[in-house]
Scaffold this motif. Structure first.
Motif, short mmCIF file in Angstrom:
data_model
loop_
_atom_site.label_atom_id
_atom_site.label_comp_id
_atom_site.label_asym_id
_atom_site.label_seq_id
_atom_site.Cartn_x
_atom_site.Cartn_y
_atom_site.Cartn_z
N ALA A 129 0.83 -1.20 0.00
CA ALA A 129 0.00 0.00 0.00
C ALA A 129 0.86 1.26 0.00
O ALA A 129 0.57 2.23 -0.71
N GLU A 130 1.93 1.25 0.79
CA GLU A 130 2.81 2.42 0.86
C GLU A 130 3.52 2.67 -0.47
O GLU A 130 3.61 3.80 -0.94
N GLU A 131 4.02 1.59 -1.08
CA GLU A 131 4.75 1.75 -2.34
C GLU A 131 3.82 2.22 -3.46
O GLU A 131 4.19 3.08 -4.27
N LEU A 132 2.63 1.66 -3.52
CA LEU A 132 1.69 2.08 -4.55
C LEU A 132 1.20 3.50 -4.32
O LEU A 132 0.96 4.25 -5.27
N THR A 133 1.03 3.87 -3.07
CA THR A 133 0.60 5.23 -2.75
C THR A 133 1.65 6.24 -3.17
O THR A 133 1.34 7.32 -3.68
N GLU A 134 2.92 5.92 -2.94
CA GLU A 134 4.01 6.82 -3.35
C GLU A 134 4.05 6.96 -4.87
O GLU A 134 4.35 8.04 -5.39
N ARG A 135 3.75 5.90 -5.56
CA ARG A 135 3.82 5.93 -7.02
C ARG A 135 2.62 6.65 -7.62
O ARG A 135 2.78 7.56 -8.45
N ASP A 136 1.39 6.24 -7.26
CA ASP A 136 0.16 6.88 -7.75
C ASP A 136 -0.99 6.43 -6.85
O ASP A 136 -1.61 5.41 -7.09
N ALA A 137 -1.24 7.24 -5.83
CA ALA A 137 -2.24 6.85 -4.83
C ALA A 137 -3.63 6.70 -5.45
O ALA A 137 -4.35 5.75 -5.16
N LEU A 138 -4.01 7.65 -6.31
CA LEU A 138 -5.34 7.59 -6.89
C LEU A 138 -5.52 6.33 -7.74
O LEU A 138 -6.53 5.64 -7.63
N ALA A 139 -4.53 6.04 -8.57
CA ALA A 139 -4.62 4.85 -9.44
C ALA A 139 -4.73 3.59 -8.60
O ALA A 139 -5.50 2.67 -8.93
N ALA A 140 -3.97 3.52 -7.50
CA ALA A 140 -4.01 2.33 -6.66
C ALA A 140 -5.39 2.14 -6.04
O ALA A 140 -5.93 1.02 -6.03
N HIS A 141 -5.97 3.20 -5.53
CA HIS A 141 -7.28 3.09 -4.89
C HIS A 141 -8.38 2.79 -5.91
O HIS A 141 -9.29 2.00 -5.63
N LEU A 142 -8.31 3.43 -7.06
CA LEU A 142 -9.33 3.18 -8.08
C LEU A 142 -9.31 1.72 -8.53
O LEU A 142 -10.36 1.09 -8.70
N GLU A 143 -8.11 1.18 -8.70
CA GLU A 143 -8.00 -0.20 -9.17
C GLU A 143 -8.51 -1.20 -8.14
O GLU A 143 -9.28 -2.11 -8.45
N VAL A 144 -8.08 -1.02 -6.89
CA VAL A 144 -8.40 -2.00 -5.85
C VAL A 144 -9.85 -1.84 -5.38
O VAL A 144 -10.57 -2.83 -5.19
N GLU A 145 -10.28 -0.61 -5.16
CA GLU A 145 -11.62 -0.38 -4.61
C GLU A 145 -12.73 -0.48 -5.66
O GLU A 145 -13.81 -1.02 -5.39
N LEU A 146 -12.45 0.06 -6.85
CA LEU A 146 -13.52 0.22 -7.83
C LEU A 146 -13.31 -0.54 -9.14
O LEU A 146 -14.22 -0.61 -9.96
N GLY A 147 -12.11 -1.08 -9.32
CA GLY A 147 -11.81 -1.75 -10.58
C GLY A 147 -11.79 -0.79 -11.76
O GLY A 147 -12.15 -1.14 -12.87
N LEU A 148 -11.36 0.45 -11.51
CA LEU A 148 -11.36 1.50 -12.52
C LEU A 148 -9.96 2.05 -12.74
O LEU A 148 -9.08 1.92 -11.90
N THR A 149 -9.78 2.69 -13.89
CA THR A 149 -8.65 3.58 -14.11
C THR A 149 -9.22 4.87 -14.69
O THR A 149 -10.34 4.87 -15.24
N GLU A 150 -8.47 5.95 -14.59
CA GLU A 150 -8.96 7.20 -15.16
C GLU A 150 -9.15 7.10 -16.67
O GLU A 150 -10.03 7.74 -17.25
N ASP A 151 -8.31 6.30 -17.31
CA ASP A 151 -8.39 6.15 -18.77
C ASP A 151 -9.54 5.25 -19.21
O ASP A 151 -9.87 5.21 -20.39
N SER A 152 -10.12 4.49 -18.27
CA SER A 152 -11.16 3.55 -18.66
C SER A 152 -12.55 4.17 -18.66
O SER A 152 -13.53 3.50 -18.98
#
Length: 244
Positions: A129-152
């Motif tokens: 969670a920490e490593e993904l948050t440092e890289r792109d927190a929004l992308a990590a949460h969208l993928e895990v929580e909602l199964g989304l990406t901004e581009d989708s």
């Protein structure tokens, strides 16, 4: 399995790891539904009219108006449907972005908890969670929580245009077959063209979607054949009854 050396170790080129499977299936659904609807609806319309009259003017009028009205209806329906989906997706993304801005630590704990639910140990889940948050927190949460990406997030205009275009292309096949075939072979030629076209779209959708070929192809062909038979029977009854 096919292994592409340009991909990370263990990733197969023929599996949808790129994360675009949902978008691809949405486009497939819109395209196949649009084409099938165009083929079946306009074919049924002109075959029904052919059962009642041999007038080329009547067939042309029925076919063209069916094509135009159907394309507009298909595009509008797709636009409304996809607009609702897109609005919901954008609202969820905005909500997640606001939560990350207002309570980043709580969101980090939430992300770690979600990875624990997926089977990771608490320590590993926290590290991921920490490593993904440092890289792109929004992308990590969208993928895990909602199964989304901004581009989708789907585009209503693109979906509507694709659906209307697919409908138009599909509708042109039975219309041209009906108008160009000899008068005494119009129905037979049109039915043959329609069955072949439906078999092709059913097979193509199965190939692109990675599903078995026979069942979806047979389902589409049988449905189209039933529609043609029903409308031709109705047209013939109306024609012989003297009502038209």
């Amino acid at each position: 399995m096919t292994v592409d050396p340009s991909l990370p170790t263990g990733v197969h080129a023929d599996e949808p790891h790129a994360g675009d499977l949902s978008a691809r299936l949405n486009w497939l659904r819109a395209g196949v539904l649009g084409a099938n609807d165009g083929i079946v609806s306009v074919a049924s319309l002109v075959v029904g009219v052919a059962g009642a009259t041999t007038s080329s003017a009547a067939l042309l009028t029925a076919g063209v108006t069916g094509l135009v009205g159907g394309a507009i209806s298909m595009g509008l329906g797709e636009y409304v449907s996809v607009s609702s989906q897109s609005d919901s997706q954008r609202a969820l993304i905005a909500k997640e972005r606001a939560e990350l801005s207002e309570q980043p630590e709580a969101e980090l704990e939430e992300l770690a908890g979600l990875y624990q639910q997926r089977g990771l140990s608490p320590g590993t889940a926290r590290l991921v969670a920490e490593e993904l948050t440092e890289r792109d927190a929004l992308a990590a949460h969208l993928e895990v929580e909602l199964g989304l990406t901004e581009d989708s997030v789907v585009s209503p205009w693109a979906a509507a245009g694709a659906s209307a275009l697919a409908f138009t292309l599909g509708a042109l096949l039975p219309l041209m077959a009906m108008l160009l075939a000899p008068e005494d072979l119009r129905v037979v030629v049109t039915a043959t063209v329609v069955i072949m076209a439906l078999a092709l779209t059913g097979y193509a959708s199965a190939v692109i979607g990675g599903s078995p070929r026979l069942r979806p192809t047979a389902r589409v062909v049988l449905g189209g054949a039933l529609a043609l038979a029903a409308t031709y029977a109705v047209g013939s009854l109306l024609g012989t009854s003297g009502l038209v």
